[in-house]
Design an enzyme around this catalytic site. Structure first.
Site, short mmCIF file in Angstrom:
data_model
loop_
_atom_site.label_atom_id
_atom_site.label_comp_id
_atom_site.label_asym_id
_atom_site.label_seq_id
_atom_site.Cartn_x
_atom_site.Cartn_y
_atom_site.Cartn_z
N HIS A 241 6.39 12.54 -18.23
CA HIS A 241 7.46 12.17 -19.16
C HIS A 241 7.44 10.69 -19.52
O HIS A 241 8.21 10.26 -20.39
CB HIS A 241 8.83 12.57 -18.59
CG HIS A 241 9.29 11.78 -17.42
ND1 HIS A 241 9.19 12.22 -16.11
CD2 HIS A 241 9.89 10.57 -17.34
CE1 HIS A 241 9.70 11.31 -15.29
NE2 HIS A 241 10.13 10.30 -16.02
N ASP A 269 4.93 17.87 -14.84
CA ASP A 269 5.28 16.47 -15.11
C ASP A 269 4.15 15.59 -14.62
O ASP A 269 4.27 14.86 -13.65
CB ASP A 269 6.60 16.11 -14.43
CG ASP A 269 7.21 14.82 -14.99
OD1 ASP A 269 6.61 14.23 -15.91
OD2 ASP A 269 8.29 14.41 -14.52
N GLY A 348 14.44 4.58 -13.24
CA GLY A 348 13.49 3.48 -13.10
C GLY A 348 12.47 3.71 -12.01
O GLY A 348 11.47 3.02 -11.95
N SER A 350 10.75 6.48 -11.74
CA SER A 350 9.83 7.51 -12.21
C SER A 350 8.37 7.12 -12.08
O SER A 350 7.99 5.97 -12.31
CB SER A 350 10.10 7.82 -13.68
OG SER A 350 10.95 8.92 -13.82
N SER A 365 9.23 12.53 -10.21
CA SER A 365 9.55 13.17 -11.47
C SER A 365 10.98 12.88 -11.88
O SER A 365 11.22 12.16 -12.84
CB SER A 365 9.34 14.69 -11.36
OG SER A 365 9.76 15.35 -12.54
#
Length: 454
Positions: A241, A269, A348, A350, A365
Protein backbone atom coordinates in the site's frame (compact mmCIF):
# COMPACT_ATOMS: atom_id res chain seq x y z
CA UNK A 1 5.90 -30.81 30.41
CA UNK A 2 7.64 -27.62 31.48
CA UNK A 3 10.65 -29.56 32.80
CA UNK A 4 11.01 -31.39 29.46
CA UNK A 5 11.26 -28.12 27.54
CA UNK A 6 13.47 -26.61 30.23
CA UNK A 7 15.96 -29.44 29.73
CA UNK A 8 15.79 -28.82 25.99
CA UNK A 9 16.38 -25.11 26.44
CA UNK A 10 19.30 -25.74 28.78
CA UNK A 11 20.90 -28.17 26.36
CA UNK A 12 20.30 -25.89 23.40
CA UNK A 13 21.69 -22.87 25.24
CA UNK A 14 24.76 -24.88 26.19
CA UNK A 15 25.24 -25.86 22.56
CA UNK A 16 24.89 -22.26 21.41
CA UNK A 17 27.34 -21.01 24.05
CA UNK A 18 29.84 -23.72 23.17
CA UNK A 19 29.61 -22.93 19.47
CA UNK A 20 30.01 -19.22 20.21
CA UNK A 21 33.06 -19.88 22.36
CA UNK A 22 34.75 -21.74 19.50
CA UNK A 23 34.06 -18.87 17.13
CA UNK A 24 35.34 -16.23 19.54
CA UNK A 25 38.48 -18.21 20.25
CA UNK A 26 39.11 -18.74 16.57
CA UNK A 27 39.22 -22.51 17.03
CA UNK A 28 37.89 -24.96 14.46
CA UNK A 29 36.57 -27.44 17.05
CA UNK A 30 37.74 -30.72 18.54
CA UNK A 31 40.11 -33.13 16.82
CA UNK A 32 37.26 -35.60 16.48
CA UNK A 33 35.13 -32.98 14.77
CA UNK A 34 37.98 -32.14 12.40
CA UNK A 35 38.32 -35.76 11.45
CA UNK A 36 34.62 -36.08 10.62
CA UNK A 37 34.03 -34.95 7.02
CA UNK A 38 30.23 -35.01 7.36
CA UNK A 39 28.43 -31.64 7.60
CA UNK A 40 27.63 -30.30 11.04
CA UNK A 41 24.08 -30.90 12.25
CA UNK A 42 22.56 -27.69 13.60
CA UNK A 43 20.24 -27.66 16.60
CA UNK A 44 16.98 -25.71 16.24
CA UNK A 45 18.48 -22.84 18.28
CA UNK A 46 21.58 -22.78 16.08
CA UNK A 47 19.47 -22.90 12.92
CA UNK A 48 17.47 -19.91 14.16
CA UNK A 49 20.72 -18.08 15.11
CA UNK A 50 19.40 -17.47 18.64
CA UNK A 51 22.91 -16.67 19.85
CA UNK A 52 23.05 -13.78 17.36
CA UNK A 53 19.83 -12.11 18.51
CA UNK A 54 20.32 -8.37 18.84
CA UNK A 55 20.53 -6.94 22.38
CA UNK A 56 17.89 -4.44 21.26
CA UNK A 57 15.43 -7.22 20.50
CA UNK A 58 16.11 -8.88 23.85
CA UNK A 59 15.62 -5.61 25.73
CA UNK A 60 12.36 -4.91 23.93
CA UNK A 61 11.14 -8.42 24.75
CA UNK A 62 11.97 -7.83 28.41
CA UNK A 63 10.08 -4.55 28.44
CA UNK A 64 6.98 -5.59 26.50
CA UNK A 65 6.63 -9.21 27.62
CA UNK A 66 7.67 -8.66 31.24
CA UNK A 67 10.70 -10.97 31.05
CA UNK A 68 14.12 -11.07 32.59
CA UNK A 69 17.16 -11.28 30.34
CA UNK A 70 17.49 -15.01 31.04
CA UNK A 71 13.80 -15.59 30.31
CA UNK A 72 14.00 -13.73 27.00
CA UNK A 73 16.93 -15.89 25.87
CA UNK A 74 15.27 -19.08 27.11
CA UNK A 75 12.07 -18.14 25.31
CA UNK A 76 13.83 -17.86 21.96
CA UNK A 77 15.52 -21.24 22.45
CA UNK A 78 12.22 -22.87 23.46
CA UNK A 79 10.42 -21.34 20.48
CA UNK A 80 13.06 -22.67 18.11
CA UNK A 81 12.67 -26.14 19.68
CA UNK A 82 8.87 -25.89 19.56
CA UNK A 83 8.87 -24.90 15.90
CA UNK A 84 10.95 -27.96 15.02
CA UNK A 85 8.80 -30.30 17.13
CA UNK A 86 5.56 -28.86 15.75
CA UNK A 87 6.83 -29.25 12.20
CA UNK A 88 7.81 -32.87 12.81
CA UNK A 89 4.43 -33.64 14.37
CA UNK A 90 2.55 -31.91 11.54
CA UNK A 91 4.41 -34.21 9.15
CA UNK A 92 3.81 -37.33 11.28
CA UNK A 93 0.11 -36.75 12.00
CA UNK A 94 -0.85 -35.71 8.49
CA UNK A 95 -4.59 -35.11 8.00
CA UNK A 96 -5.37 -35.35 11.75
CA UNK A 97 -3.03 -32.46 12.66
CA UNK A 98 -5.06 -29.60 14.13
CA UNK A 99 -2.44 -26.95 14.92
CA UNK A 100 0.26 -26.12 17.43
CA UNK A 101 1.08 -23.22 19.73
CA UNK A 102 3.44 -22.30 22.55
CA UNK A 103 2.55 -20.90 25.98
CA UNK A 104 4.09 -19.69 29.22
CA UNK A 105 6.46 -16.82 29.95
CA UNK A 106 9.35 -18.64 28.29
CA UNK A 107 7.25 -20.60 25.76
CA UNK A 108 8.15 -23.72 27.70
CA UNK A 109 4.88 -25.50 26.84
CA UNK A 110 4.14 -26.69 23.32
CA UNK A 111 0.56 -27.82 22.70
CA UNK A 112 -0.27 -29.87 19.62
CA UNK A 113 -3.88 -30.54 18.67
CA UNK A 114 -5.20 -33.57 16.81
CA UNK A 115 -8.56 -34.93 15.74
CA UNK A 116 -7.56 -38.50 16.64
CA UNK A 117 -7.02 -39.57 20.27
CA UNK A 118 -4.71 -42.31 19.00
CA UNK A 119 -2.15 -39.57 18.19
CA UNK A 120 -1.77 -38.53 21.85
CA UNK A 121 1.15 -40.89 22.68
CA UNK A 122 3.12 -39.68 19.65
CA UNK A 123 2.56 -36.05 20.62
CA UNK A 124 3.54 -36.61 24.25
CA UNK A 125 6.60 -38.60 23.18
CA UNK A 126 8.01 -35.36 21.75
CA UNK A 127 7.48 -33.55 25.06
CA UNK A 128 4.38 -31.69 23.89
CA UNK A 129 0.96 -31.41 25.48
CA UNK A 130 -1.79 -33.09 23.43
CA UNK A 131 -5.27 -31.74 22.82
CA UNK A 132 -7.98 -33.70 21.00
CA UNK A 133 -10.33 -31.46 19.00
CA UNK A 134 -13.08 -31.73 16.40
CA UNK A 135 -11.54 -30.05 13.35
CA UNK A 136 -8.22 -30.46 11.59
CA UNK A 137 -6.17 -27.51 10.31
CA UNK A 138 -7.01 -28.60 6.78
CA UNK A 139 -10.74 -28.31 7.57
CA UNK A 140 -10.28 -24.90 9.18
CA UNK A 141 -8.14 -23.63 6.31
CA UNK A 142 -10.75 -24.81 3.83
CA UNK A 143 -13.52 -23.02 5.76
CA UNK A 144 -11.48 -19.80 5.86
CA UNK A 145 -10.80 -20.05 2.13
CA UNK A 146 -14.57 -20.12 1.57
CA UNK A 147 -14.91 -16.98 3.68
CA UNK A 148 -12.15 -15.35 1.61
CA UNK A 149 -14.02 -16.14 -1.60
CA UNK A 150 -17.33 -14.94 -0.16
CA UNK A 151 -15.71 -11.65 0.93
CA UNK A 152 -15.21 -10.72 -2.73
CA UNK A 153 -18.99 -10.45 -3.14
CA UNK A 154 -20.05 -9.54 0.43
CA UNK A 155 -19.50 -6.29 2.35
CA UNK A 156 -17.03 -6.94 5.18
CA UNK A 157 -16.40 -3.40 6.48
CA UNK A 158 -18.34 -4.30 9.67
CA UNK A 159 -16.75 -7.76 9.91
CA UNK A 160 -13.20 -6.71 9.14
CA UNK A 161 -11.10 -9.61 10.46
CA UNK A 162 -11.25 -13.38 10.22
CA UNK A 163 -8.63 -16.03 10.85
CA UNK A 164 -7.91 -19.65 11.70
CA UNK A 165 -7.49 -19.84 15.47
CA UNK A 166 -5.87 -23.16 16.32
CA UNK A 167 -6.22 -22.56 20.06
CA UNK A 168 -10.02 -22.40 19.89
CA UNK A 169 -10.16 -24.88 16.97
CA UNK A 170 -12.35 -22.55 14.94
CA UNK A 171 -12.39 -19.86 12.29
CA UNK A 172 -12.93 -16.65 14.24
CA UNK A 173 -14.79 -13.74 12.64
CA UNK A 174 -14.37 -10.44 14.50
CA UNK A 175 -17.26 -8.08 13.80
CA UNK A 176 -18.36 -4.58 14.75
CA UNK A 177 -21.90 -5.76 13.99
CA UNK A 178 -22.67 -9.48 14.37
CA UNK A 179 -25.13 -9.29 11.49
CA UNK A 180 -22.23 -8.57 9.13
CA UNK A 181 -20.42 -11.68 10.37
CA UNK A 182 -23.54 -13.79 9.91
CA UNK A 183 -23.95 -12.47 6.36
CA UNK A 184 -20.36 -13.39 5.51
CA UNK A 185 -20.68 -16.88 7.02
CA UNK A 186 -23.99 -17.48 5.24
CA UNK A 187 -22.56 -16.32 1.90
CA UNK A 188 -19.63 -18.69 2.37
CA UNK A 189 -21.85 -21.64 3.26
CA UNK A 190 -19.63 -22.56 6.22
CA UNK A 191 -21.11 -24.68 9.01
CA UNK A 192 -21.75 -22.89 12.30
CA UNK A 193 -19.69 -25.48 14.23
CA UNK A 194 -16.57 -24.23 12.44
CA UNK A 195 -17.06 -20.52 13.16
CA UNK A 196 -16.91 -18.34 16.27
CA UNK A 197 -18.09 -14.73 16.04
CA UNK A 198 -16.45 -12.18 18.35
CA UNK A 199 -17.55 -8.58 18.86
CA UNK A 200 -14.89 -5.93 18.29
CA UNK A 201 -14.57 -2.18 18.01
CA UNK A 202 -11.47 -2.32 15.84
CA UNK A 203 -11.48 -0.99 12.31
CA UNK A 204 -8.01 -1.74 10.93
CA UNK A 205 -6.37 0.60 8.43
CA UNK A 206 -3.02 0.68 6.64
CA UNK A 207 -0.30 2.48 8.58
CA UNK A 208 1.08 5.01 6.11
CA UNK A 209 3.82 7.60 6.19
CA UNK A 210 6.80 7.06 8.50
CA UNK A 211 9.50 4.41 8.52
CA UNK A 212 9.85 1.07 10.25
CA UNK A 213 13.54 0.63 9.58
CA UNK A 214 14.95 3.45 7.48
CA UNK A 215 12.61 6.06 6.03
CA UNK A 216 11.95 6.39 2.34
CA UNK A 217 9.81 8.89 0.51
CA UNK A 218 7.47 8.57 -2.45
CA UNK A 219 5.22 11.62 -2.05
CA UNK A 220 4.43 10.37 1.44
CA UNK A 221 6.76 8.47 3.72
CA UNK A 222 7.01 4.73 4.45
CA UNK A 223 9.66 2.29 5.67
CA UNK A 224 12.07 -0.30 4.44
CA UNK A 225 11.05 -3.76 5.58
CA UNK A 226 14.00 -6.03 4.74
CA UNK A 227 16.90 -5.54 2.32
CA UNK A 228 16.84 -8.08 -0.53
CA UNK A 229 18.57 -8.94 -3.78
CA UNK A 230 17.32 -10.25 -7.11
CA UNK A 231 20.35 -11.54 -8.93
CA UNK A 232 22.80 -8.64 -8.83
CA UNK A 233 20.03 -6.07 -8.28
CA UNK A 234 19.75 -4.76 -4.73
CA UNK A 235 16.60 -3.45 -3.10
CA UNK A 236 14.14 -3.88 -0.26
CA UNK A 237 10.79 -5.45 0.58
CA UNK A 238 8.00 -3.26 1.89
CA UNK A 239 4.22 -2.92 2.09
CA UNK A 240 2.22 -2.85 -1.13
CA UNK A 241 0.00 0.00 0.00
CA UNK A 242 3.05 2.29 0.14
CA UNK A 243 3.41 2.54 -3.65
CA UNK A 244 2.65 1.15 -7.08
CA UNK A 245 4.97 -0.20 -9.79
CA UNK A 246 6.90 2.69 -11.32
CA UNK A 247 6.69 4.93 -8.23
CA UNK A 248 10.07 6.58 -7.58
CA UNK A 249 11.55 6.70 -4.07
CA UNK A 250 14.16 8.72 -2.24
CA UNK A 251 15.96 7.68 0.93
CA UNK A 252 15.93 8.94 4.49
CA UNK A 253 18.46 11.60 3.37
CA UNK A 254 16.25 12.68 0.43
CA UNK A 255 18.80 11.30 -2.07
CA UNK A 256 17.33 9.53 -5.12
CA UNK A 257 17.00 5.89 -4.18
CA UNK A 258 15.01 3.59 -6.48
CA UNK A 259 11.72 2.55 -8.05
CA UNK A 260 8.88 0.23 -7.07
CA UNK A 261 9.22 -2.83 -9.30
CA UNK A 262 5.96 -4.55 -8.31
CA UNK A 263 3.19 -4.07 -5.78
CA UNK A 264 0.03 -5.89 -4.67
CA UNK A 265 -2.67 -4.20 -2.57
CA UNK A 266 -5.38 -5.08 -1.68
CA UNK A 267 -5.56 -8.89 -1.88
CA UNK A 268 -2.08 -9.04 -0.35
CA UNK A 269 0.12 -6.22 0.98
CA UNK A 270 3.52 -6.74 -0.63
CA UNK A 271 5.95 -4.81 -2.79
CA UNK A 272 9.62 -4.43 -3.56
CA UNK A 273 11.82 -1.53 -4.57
CA UNK A 274 14.99 -1.79 -6.68
CA UNK A 275 17.64 0.74 -5.65
CA UNK A 276 20.36 2.51 -7.61
CA UNK A 277 24.10 1.98 -7.21
CA UNK A 278 24.35 4.53 -4.40
CA UNK A 279 22.53 2.18 -2.06
CA UNK A 280 23.74 -1.15 -0.65
CA UNK A 281 21.57 -3.88 0.82
CA UNK A 282 22.75 -5.02 4.26
CA UNK A 283 21.53 -7.90 6.48
CA UNK A 284 20.28 -5.53 9.17
CA UNK A 285 17.20 -3.81 10.52
CA UNK A 286 17.43 -0.48 12.30
CA UNK A 287 16.75 -1.05 15.98
CA UNK A 288 16.11 1.13 18.98
CA UNK A 289 18.64 3.92 19.39
CA UNK A 290 20.04 3.19 15.93
CA UNK A 291 21.41 -0.24 16.90
CA UNK A 292 21.64 -2.71 14.07
CA UNK A 293 19.65 -5.94 14.37
CA UNK A 294 21.09 -8.83 12.35
CA UNK A 295 18.75 -10.90 10.18
CA UNK A 296 19.75 -14.57 10.26
CA UNK A 297 16.98 -16.06 8.10
CA UNK A 298 13.23 -16.26 7.61
CA UNK A 299 11.99 -19.30 9.53
CA UNK A 300 8.36 -18.64 10.43
CA UNK A 301 7.66 -18.70 14.18
CA UNK A 302 4.67 -20.58 15.65
CA UNK A 303 1.50 -19.18 17.17
CA UNK A 304 2.23 -17.82 20.64
CA UNK A 305 5.86 -17.04 19.85
CA UNK A 306 7.45 -13.70 20.66
CA UNK A 307 7.78 -11.15 17.87
CA UNK A 308 9.13 -7.59 17.69
CA UNK A 309 8.50 -4.69 15.32
CA UNK A 310 10.69 -1.80 14.25
CA UNK A 311 8.97 1.48 13.46
CA UNK A 312 10.20 5.05 13.33
CA UNK A 313 6.97 6.41 14.78
CA UNK A 314 6.94 4.23 17.88
CA UNK A 315 10.36 2.56 17.97
CA UNK A 316 10.81 -1.04 19.11
CA UNK A 317 7.82 -2.90 20.48
CA UNK A 318 7.29 -6.60 21.12
CA UNK A 319 4.38 -8.94 21.63
CA UNK A 320 3.28 -12.38 20.51
CA UNK A 321 1.90 -14.04 17.38
CA UNK A 322 -1.87 -14.46 17.77
CA UNK A 323 -2.80 -16.19 14.52
CA UNK A 324 -1.41 -16.93 11.09
CA UNK A 325 -3.64 -17.07 7.99
CA UNK A 326 -5.71 -14.00 8.84
CA UNK A 327 -7.90 -11.95 6.52
CA UNK A 328 -8.53 -8.29 7.31
CA UNK A 329 -10.68 -5.67 5.61
CA UNK A 330 -9.28 -2.15 5.23
CA UNK A 331 -11.18 0.74 3.63
CA UNK A 332 -9.35 -0.07 0.38
CA UNK A 333 -10.36 -3.76 0.40
CA UNK A 334 -9.58 -7.14 1.97
CA UNK A 335 -6.12 -8.67 2.26
CA UNK A 336 -5.55 -12.33 3.12
CA UNK A 337 -2.72 -14.47 4.42
CA UNK A 338 -1.44 -11.92 6.94
CA UNK A 339 -0.35 -12.64 10.52
CA UNK A 340 -2.18 -11.09 13.48
CA UNK A 341 -0.05 -9.99 16.45
CA UNK A 342 -0.37 -8.26 19.82
CA UNK A 343 2.38 -5.80 18.92
CA UNK A 344 1.24 -2.18 18.89
CA UNK A 345 1.80 0.21 15.99
CA UNK A 346 0.70 3.65 14.87
CA UNK A 347 0.33 5.47 11.55
CA UNK A 348 3.76 5.84 10.02
CA UNK A 349 5.02 2.38 11.04
CA UNK A 350 3.92 0.82 7.72
CA UNK A 351 6.31 -1.37 5.78
CA UNK A 352 8.60 -1.87 8.78
CA UNK A 353 10.20 -5.07 9.95
CA UNK A 354 8.66 -7.81 12.07
CA UNK A 355 11.33 -10.13 13.48
CA UNK A 356 11.42 -13.04 15.95
CA UNK A 357 14.88 -13.30 17.46
CA UNK A 358 16.99 -13.04 14.31
CA UNK A 359 14.38 -14.51 11.96
CA UNK A 360 12.54 -12.18 9.58
CA UNK A 361 8.76 -12.63 9.85
CA UNK A 362 7.13 -9.95 7.70
CA UNK A 363 6.49 -6.30 6.83
CA UNK A 364 4.04 -4.12 8.76
CA UNK A 365 0.69 -3.84 7.02
CA UNK A 366 -1.91 -2.18 9.27
CA UNK A 367 -3.84 -2.48 12.47
CA UNK A 368 -5.89 -0.78 15.14
CA UNK A 369 -5.21 0.85 18.51
CA UNK A 370 -1.95 2.53 19.43
CA UNK A 371 1.14 2.16 21.59
CA UNK A 372 -0.38 4.07 24.53
CA UNK A 373 -3.50 1.98 25.10
CA UNK A 374 -2.40 -1.12 23.18
CA UNK A 375 -3.36 -2.44 19.82
CA UNK A 376 -3.38 -5.18 17.20
CA UNK A 377 -1.08 -5.14 14.18
CA UNK A 378 -0.97 -7.29 11.05
CA UNK A 379 2.08 -8.14 8.99
CA UNK A 380 2.48 -9.50 5.48
CA UNK A 381 4.63 -12.65 5.92
CA UNK A 382 8.04 -12.28 4.30
CA UNK A 383 8.38 -15.75 2.73
CA UNK A 384 5.38 -15.41 0.36
CA UNK A 385 6.67 -11.95 -0.60
CA UNK A 386 10.12 -13.33 -1.42
CA UNK A 387 8.55 -16.17 -3.40
CA UNK A 388 6.15 -13.88 -5.27
CA UNK A 389 8.95 -11.70 -6.65
CA UNK A 390 11.87 -14.16 -6.74
CA UNK A 391 13.82 -12.19 -4.12
CA UNK A 392 16.62 -13.33 -1.81
CA UNK A 393 16.60 -12.06 1.75
CA UNK A 394 19.87 -10.42 2.78
CA UNK A 395 21.10 -12.34 5.84
CA UNK A 396 24.06 -12.69 8.16
CA UNK A 397 24.28 -16.37 7.18
CA UNK A 398 22.53 -19.64 7.99
CA UNK A 399 24.63 -20.44 11.03
CA UNK A 400 26.67 -23.28 9.59
CA UNK A 401 29.24 -24.02 6.92
CA UNK A 402 27.85 -24.98 3.51
CA UNK A 403 28.22 -28.64 2.56
CA UNK A 404 31.51 -28.63 0.62
CA UNK A 405 30.41 -31.54 -1.57
CA UNK A 406 28.23 -31.61 -4.66
CA UNK A 407 25.46 -33.93 -3.46
CA UNK A 408 22.98 -32.92 -6.15
CA UNK A 409 19.21 -32.98 -5.90
CA UNK A 410 16.32 -30.54 -6.15
CA UNK A 411 17.10 -28.53 -3.00
CA UNK A 412 18.39 -25.06 -3.86
CA UNK A 413 19.62 -22.13 -1.80
CA UNK A 414 17.45 -19.06 -2.31
CA UNK A 415 14.23 -20.99 -2.87
CA UNK A 416 11.31 -20.47 -0.50
CA UNK A 417 9.95 -23.69 1.01
CA UNK A 418 6.65 -24.19 2.82
CA UNK A 419 5.88 -26.85 5.42
CA UNK A 420 5.16 -30.11 3.59
CA UNK A 421 7.30 -29.40 0.51
CA UNK A 422 9.64 -32.22 -0.50
CA UNK A 423 13.13 -32.06 -2.02
CA UNK A 424 15.92 -34.45 -2.84
CA UNK A 425 19.43 -33.91 -1.54
CA UNK A 426 22.43 -36.24 -1.53
CA UNK A 427 20.33 -39.12 -2.81
CA UNK A 428 17.70 -38.81 -0.06
CA UNK A 429 14.24 -37.27 0.03
CA UNK A 430 13.42 -34.65 2.69
CA UNK A 431 10.17 -33.03 3.77
CA UNK A 432 10.06 -29.40 4.96
CA UNK A 433 8.98 -28.93 8.59
CA UNK A 434 8.99 -25.11 8.87
CA UNK A 435 8.54 -22.49 6.16
CA UNK A 436 11.77 -20.63 5.28
CA UNK A 437 13.98 -19.37 2.47
CA UNK A 438 16.88 -21.79 1.99
CA UNK A 439 20.42 -20.52 2.27
CA UNK A 440 23.93 -22.00 2.31
CA UNK A 441 24.50 -23.69 5.66
CA UNK A 442 20.86 -24.78 5.87
CA UNK A 443 21.19 -27.92 3.72
CA UNK A 444 18.54 -30.58 4.51
CA UNK A 445 21.13 -33.00 5.85
CA UNK A 446 22.36 -30.51 8.47
CA UNK A 447 19.15 -28.80 9.63
CA UNK A 448 16.77 -31.29 11.27
CA UNK A 449 14.81 -28.31 12.63
CA UNK A 450 13.81 -27.49 9.04
CA UNK A 451 13.93 -30.81 7.21
CA UNK A 452 13.04 -34.42 7.99
CA UNK A 453 14.18 -37.34 5.87
CA UNK A 454 11.12 -38.88 4.24
Amino acid sequence: MRSTHHRRATAACAAVVAAGALVLAGLPGSAAAQADPSPTTLSPAETASVDRTSPGVLKAMQRDLGLTSAQAKARLVNEAEAGADAGALRDALGRTFAGAWVGGATSATLTVATTDAADVPAIEARGAKARVVDHSVAQLDAAKARLDRAAKRTATRDAPVWYVDVRSNAVVVRAVHTSAAKDLVAAAGVGSSLVHVQRTKERPRPLYDLVGGEAYYMGGRCSIGFPVTKGTQQGFATAGHCGRAGTATSGYNQVAQGTFQASIFPGRDMAWVAVNSQWTATPYVKGQGGQRVGVGGSTQSPVGASICRSGSTTGWHCGTISQHNTSVTYPEGTISGVTRTTVCAEPGDSGGSFISGSQAQGVTSGGSGNCSSGGTTYHQPINPLLQQYGLTLKTTGGGGDPDPGEPGGTWAAGKVYAAGDTVTYGGSTYRCLQGHQAQPGWEPSSTPALWQQA
